[in-house]
Scaffold this active site. Structure first.
Site, short mmCIF file in Angstrom:
data_model
loop_
_atom_site.label_atom_id
_atom_site.label_comp_id
_atom_site.label_asym_id
_atom_site.label_seq_id
_atom_site.Cartn_x
_atom_site.Cartn_y
_atom_site.Cartn_z
CG ASP A 89 32.60 2.81 1.40
OD1 ASP A 89 32.60 3.09 0.20
OD2 ASP A 89 32.37 1.67 1.83
CG ASP A 147 36.43 5.44 6.05
OD1 ASP A 147 36.40 4.20 6.03
OD2 ASP A 147 35.46 6.15 5.72
#
Length: 235
Positions: free
Chosen positions: A6, A4
């Site tokens: 963020d 991922d």
């Protein structure tokens, strides 16, 4: 390894996205400022544009909310992109040594994020020193945001691997739910906003990549093996 972005590769939320949103509100003549605690609450709404629209409605805006939210979000994305290009957003401590360790072990890296490609790509270029993973799936590639697994399913398809061959790295319960729904074992590296969330389904939970025992390729392999070994012994 499917990362991922963020909050996972960089601690972007509190001191990255949040002030960019606030500056975008100012640019659009709105007297709105999200403080640290309010942004924590708003993070329960996935997707920046949806977050803006929900808050505008909560503040009494009734007409043209979606169009206004889209305009604000475009401004915010440009502001955030400029700050990334200026070097204001950096990798989380210990991440670069982990990436080097994965490369040394020949482990393929990919990215699965519902962030916007316009700012994701320059951030990845900086974090990976220009060697951006070949497979990068962003919010521009999918119609459903996390916790829906679409972004991970697409990443697996582009990697041409099965879920059993991947380990996801996430920072939030929403991201964990998305990866798990795609059948992928998931290692969680929490952050300021997510430390108290429920990570019961994770293969391993850490508060950072560094510390007394830095995360390495060997540690990732170990977490992946433990996860699937435990599944094999279940009745």
């Amino acid at each position: 390894m499917v990362f991922d972005v963020d909050g996972t590769l960089a601690d972007t939320e509190r001191d990255g996205h949040r002030p960019a949103f606030n500056d975008a509100f100012v640019a659009h003549g709105l007297d709105i400022e999200w403080d640290v605690d309010e942004y924590r609450r708003l993070l329960k709404i996935t997707g920046g544009q949806r977050r803006i629209a929900a808050d505008l409605r909560n503040r009494g805006f009734a007409h043209g909310v979606d169009a206004l939210a889209a305009d604000i979000h475009r401004t915010k994305t440009q502001i955030f992109r400029e700050r990334i290009l200026a070097g204001d957003v950096i990798a989380r401590p210990g991440l670069r040594p982990l990436v080097a360790s994965l490369a040394e072990q020949g482990l393929e890296m990919a990215v699965a994020t519902t962030g916007t490609r316009r700012w994701v790509e320059p951030l990845l270029s900086q974090i990976f020193d220009g060697a951006v993973p070949e497979v990068v799936v962003t919010g521009d590639d999918v119609s459903r945001l996390k916790p829906d697994p679409e972004v991970y399913l697409l990443a697996l398809d582009r990697l041409r691997i099965t879920p059993e061959s991947a380990l996801a790295v996430e920072d939030s319960s929403s991201g964990l739910a998305a990866a798990r729904a795609a059948g992928i074992a998931t290692l969680v590296v929490s952050n300021f906003y997510t430390a108290d969330e429920d990570f019961a389904e994770a293969a391993e939970v850490r508060t950072g990549y560094d510390g007394c025992t830095p995360l390495t390729a060997k540690g990732c392999r170990r977490a992946h093996h433990r996860w699937w070994a435990a599944r094999a012994t279940r009745p």
